[in-house]
Design an enzyme around this catalytic site. Structure first.
Site, short mmCIF file in Angstrom:
data_model
loop_
_atom_site.label_atom_id
_atom_site.label_comp_id
_atom_site.label_asym_id
_atom_site.label_seq_id
_atom_site.Cartn_x
_atom_site.Cartn_y
_atom_site.Cartn_z
N ASP A 225 0.87 -1.17 0.00
CA ASP A 225 0.00 0.00 0.00
C ASP A 225 0.91 1.22 0.00
O ASP A 225 1.74 1.38 0.90
CB ASP A 225 -0.87 0.03 1.26
CG ASP A 225 -1.95 -1.05 1.25
OD1 ASP A 225 -2.04 -1.79 0.26
OD2 ASP A 225 -2.70 -1.14 2.24
N ASP A 380 -13.37 -3.68 -1.23
CA ASP A 380 -13.07 -3.29 0.16
C ASP A 380 -14.35 -3.41 0.99
O ASP A 380 -14.97 -2.40 1.35
CB ASP A 380 -12.57 -1.84 0.22
CG ASP A 380 -11.30 -1.63 -0.59
OD1 ASP A 380 -10.37 -2.43 -0.45
OD2 ASP A 380 -11.26 -0.66 -1.37
O1 1PR Z 1 -10.51 3.00 -5.05
O2 1PR Z 1 -9.68 2.37 -7.29
O3 1PR Z 1 -8.73 4.35 -6.12
O4 1PR Z 1 -8.27 2.05 -5.35
C1 1PR Z 1 -7.72 2.29 -4.09
C2 1PR Z 1 -7.08 1.01 -3.65
O5 1PR Z 1 -6.39 1.28 -2.44
C3 1PR Z 1 -8.08 -0.09 -3.36
O6 1PR Z 1 -7.59 -1.30 -3.92
C4 1PR Z 1 -8.12 -0.21 -1.86
O7 1PR Z 1 -8.21 -1.55 -1.43
C5 1PR Z 1 -6.79 0.37 -1.44
N1 1PR Z 1 -6.85 1.13 -0.18
C6 1PR Z 1 -7.46 2.30 0.00
N2 1PR Z 1 -7.28 2.72 1.27
C7 1PR Z 1 -6.56 1.78 1.88
C8 1PR Z 1 -6.12 1.82 3.27
O8 1PR Z 1 -5.54 0.87 3.79
N3 1PR Z 1 -6.40 2.92 3.96
N4 1PR Z 1 -5.60 -0.33 1.22
C9 1PR Z 1 -6.29 0.77 0.98
C10 1PR Z 1 -6.14 -1.51 1.17
C11 1PR Z 1 -5.84 -3.59 1.74
C12 1PR Z 1 -5.05 -4.68 1.27
C13 1PR Z 1 -4.03 -5.02 2.32
C14 1PR Z 1 -4.54 -6.32 2.82
C15 1PR Z 1 -3.55 -7.14 3.54
N5 1PR Z 1 -5.20 -2.38 1.57
O9 1PR Z 1 -4.55 -4.63 0.03
O10 1PR Z 1 -2.79 -5.01 1.75
O11 1PR Z 1 -5.67 -6.06 3.63
O12 1PR Z 1 -3.17 -6.55 4.72
P1 1PR Z 1 -2.68 -7.43 5.92
O13 1PR Z 1 -2.02 -8.65 5.36
O14 1PR Z 1 -1.67 -6.58 6.64
O15 1PR Z 1 -3.88 -7.74 6.74
P2 1PR Z 1 -9.37 2.99 -5.97
#
Ligand code: 1PR
Length: 526
Positions: A225, A380
């Site tokens: 991320d 999400d």
């Molecule tokens: O909405 O098309 O602009 O895409 C934004 C992207 O960014 C989406 O794929 C969304 O999942 C991601 N995103 C947005 N905000 C966050 C955040 O964390 N605040 N991250 C975020 C999402 C989730 C996973 C993470 C797993 C594993 N991250 O990809 O890596 O949950 O984590 P873990 O193993 O530590 O539990 P758009």
């Protein structure tokens, strides 16, 4: 000097990088005459058969290509570059192929997820210079929905099993072509490319061991991320349930390019970058993300996915950019797939409201040009408990983990903008409609589990998996190697992704793979 046929679709940057990494100079075909001037020609096809053939015709490449092949000169086709050698493809029956080999490309008709995405083996059928130095047990990266069906069995170089035994490479004289992507297959793929570049027919060999059956392995994906921190640096961060700040500061877990390289060396089967504030920034102006991809693809030879901000956009000065423009910029910079998050929710809401697809959505336009395998939908969702299956007009599941009031049912609410806004749409419906629109894979996060180390939400993953035929990447909550085994044995997910445990070095990728070895099919750490 090697010549590369780039017809403008997909990710040729990785092939160029792989060749350069092997110490060779690359020339790109710019005019039809460059084809016949080539000493060795590589044709990496990516995307859809119909658009590929149309572009080859428009550019005047078809006739020189046919002549080059007929002259039996060194040629390596990759993926669609293999399918193009045949007479036709079921993918676009109206378009003629190059017709160098008799037969056609057919869609997989199997009781398994299509596209066939991931690392699978090969069963060599005849000696080839391409096999030098291979044991025969290597895994290679595939991503395709169609496979070739040659009339002449003599041209078959390798086969692979995926519900059916299909032809995964052909060779006739000095013309060879492979369905897998050597440029995305780590050290093994580089070795095959090197064999082609150095190869001489006299050195044809058969690998010492050949598997009786090949298996698609479960992929272990490292997710980065990425966002700009308060000091203006692009950093890898990681949240707890999507909150990436600690004591008011964005957590900084390292530099994206360095971490991606580390995970490649540790044996990651794939790397995903999510630009988590992409919903705010205009991604085409977000040069750092493009630069991250460019630099990563220079020495990371496994598939790269990029997400965040893939959507139509109108600039401050009123200039309109389509999601396709944004995706194209990422593909040119080294991405193999793009992942669409927030925009997918809005697209599906529109389809459900109007009852029809426009044909102009990001999912449809990108998959039409680059193929469905290049379009991942990142979901999400957040778990919402309800007292009964009919309490809400959404797809409800019965849960073994009752809610705070003892509720035995829940639904998974889609969110947009990184979990900041819940929408009246459930994850199962979203996945199904996206598949119909042309998406090729689902990255299934779960806000409740994200960053908790408490294991994947297997109920969510199984519910979505049962509703679609495309592959699923299970994500969120991995805390130990056992959680990967749990998700692979209790659900049919094709791959599992983790972030926090890898970034914090709590459980390295190698340890996950070592634990899974012998329990589920896995690509060993090279
Ligand atoms: O909405 O098309 O602009 O895409 C934004 C992207 O960014 C989406 O794929 C969304 O999942 C991601 N995103 C947005 N905000 C966050 C955040 O964390 N605040 N991250 C975020 C999402 C989730 C996973 C993470 C797993 C594993 N991250 O990809 O890596 O949950 O984590 P873990 O193993 O530590 O539990 P758009």
């Amino acid at each position: 000097m090697v010549t590369l046929l780039d017809y403008g679709a997909g990710n040729v940057r990785s092939v160029v990088n792989a060749i350069k990494n092997l110490g060779y100079a690359v020339r790109l075909v710019e005019r039809p005459e460059d084809i016949l001037a080539a000493e060795k020609l590589i044709f990496p096809g990516v995307g859809a058969f119909g658009s590929m053939m149309r572009v080859l015709h428009q550019k005047g490449f078809v006739q020189p290509l046919r002549r080059y092949l007929e002259q039996d000169r060194p040629f390596l086709g990759i993926c669609l570059g293999l399918q193009a050698l045949f007479q036709a493809s079921e993918e676009a029956p109206e378009e003629e192929g190059l017709g160098f080999l008799k037969g056609m490309a057919r869609r997989f008709r199997v009781d398994l997820a299509v596209p066939h995405i991931g690392w699978n083996g090969i069963k060599p059928r005849k000696p080839s210079a391409l096999f030098q130095g291979l044991t025969g047990e290597e895994k290679l990266y595939f991503v395709h929905s169609y496979h070739v069906d040659p009339e002449d069995a003599g041209v078959v170089l390798t086969t692979t099993d995926y519900g059916v035994e299909f032809v995964s490479a052909v060779q006739k004289g000095r013309v060879a072509a492979v369905q897998f992507h050597p440029e995305k297959s780590g050290p093994t793929g580089l070795k095959i490319l090197q064999n082609f570049l150095e190869g001489s027919q006299a050195l044809s060999v058969l690998p010492p061991r050949a598997p009786a059956r090949t298996h698609l392995t479960k992929r272990i994906i490292a997710c980065l991320d990425v966002r700009t921190n308060d000091q203006g640096d692009l950093v890898v961060t990681k949240g707890d349930q999507y909150d990436v700040r600690e004591k008011g500061q964005v957590r900084n877990l390292g530099k994206p390019v360095d971490l991606a390289r580390r995970y490649y060396e540790q044996g990651a089967d794939e790397i995903t970058f999510l630009n988590i504030t992409g919903f705010r920034d205009f991604p085409l102006m977000d040069v750092p993300m493009l630069e991250v991809l460019r630099r990563t693809s220079e020495n990371v030879f496994v598939p790269l996915t990029i997400g965040g901000g893939i959507r139509d956009y109108v600039d401050k000065d009123g200039t309109a950019y389509s999601a396709l423009d944004v995706a194209a910029a990422y593909f040119r910079s080294g991405a193999d797939k793009v992942s669409i998050g927030s925009d997918a929710v809005l697209i599906v809401e529109e389809v459900l409201r109007t009852g029809k697809a426009t044909g102009r959505s990001a999912i449809e336009t990108i998959s039409r040009i680059y193929g469905s395998q290049a379009v991942v939908i990142s979901i999400d969702p957040r778990r919402v408990y309800v007292p009964s299956p009919t309490a809400v007009p959404h797809r409800v599941i019965e849960t073994a983990l009752p809610g705070p009031q003892g509720e035995r049912y829940c639904w998974y609410q889609c969110t947009v903008k990184g979990g900041r806004e819940g929408r009246p749409l459930d994850a199962i419906t979203l996945a199904q409609v996206c598949e119909q629109l042309g998406a090729g894979e689902i990255l299934l996060n779960c806000i409740d589990r994200d960053g908790t180390n408490s294991g994947f939400d297997v109920e969510l993953i199984q519910a979505v998996k049962e509703a679609v035929t495309i592959p699923i990447i299970a994500s969120s909550g991995a805390g130990c190697a056992e959680h990967f085994l749990e998700v692979f044995t209790r659900t049919k997910a094709e791959s599992a992704l983790a972030a926090g445990i890898f970034h914090r070095n709590e459980v390295p990728i190698g340890a996950v793979k070592a634990y899974l070895q012998g329990k589920v099919p896995i690509r060993p750490v090279p």
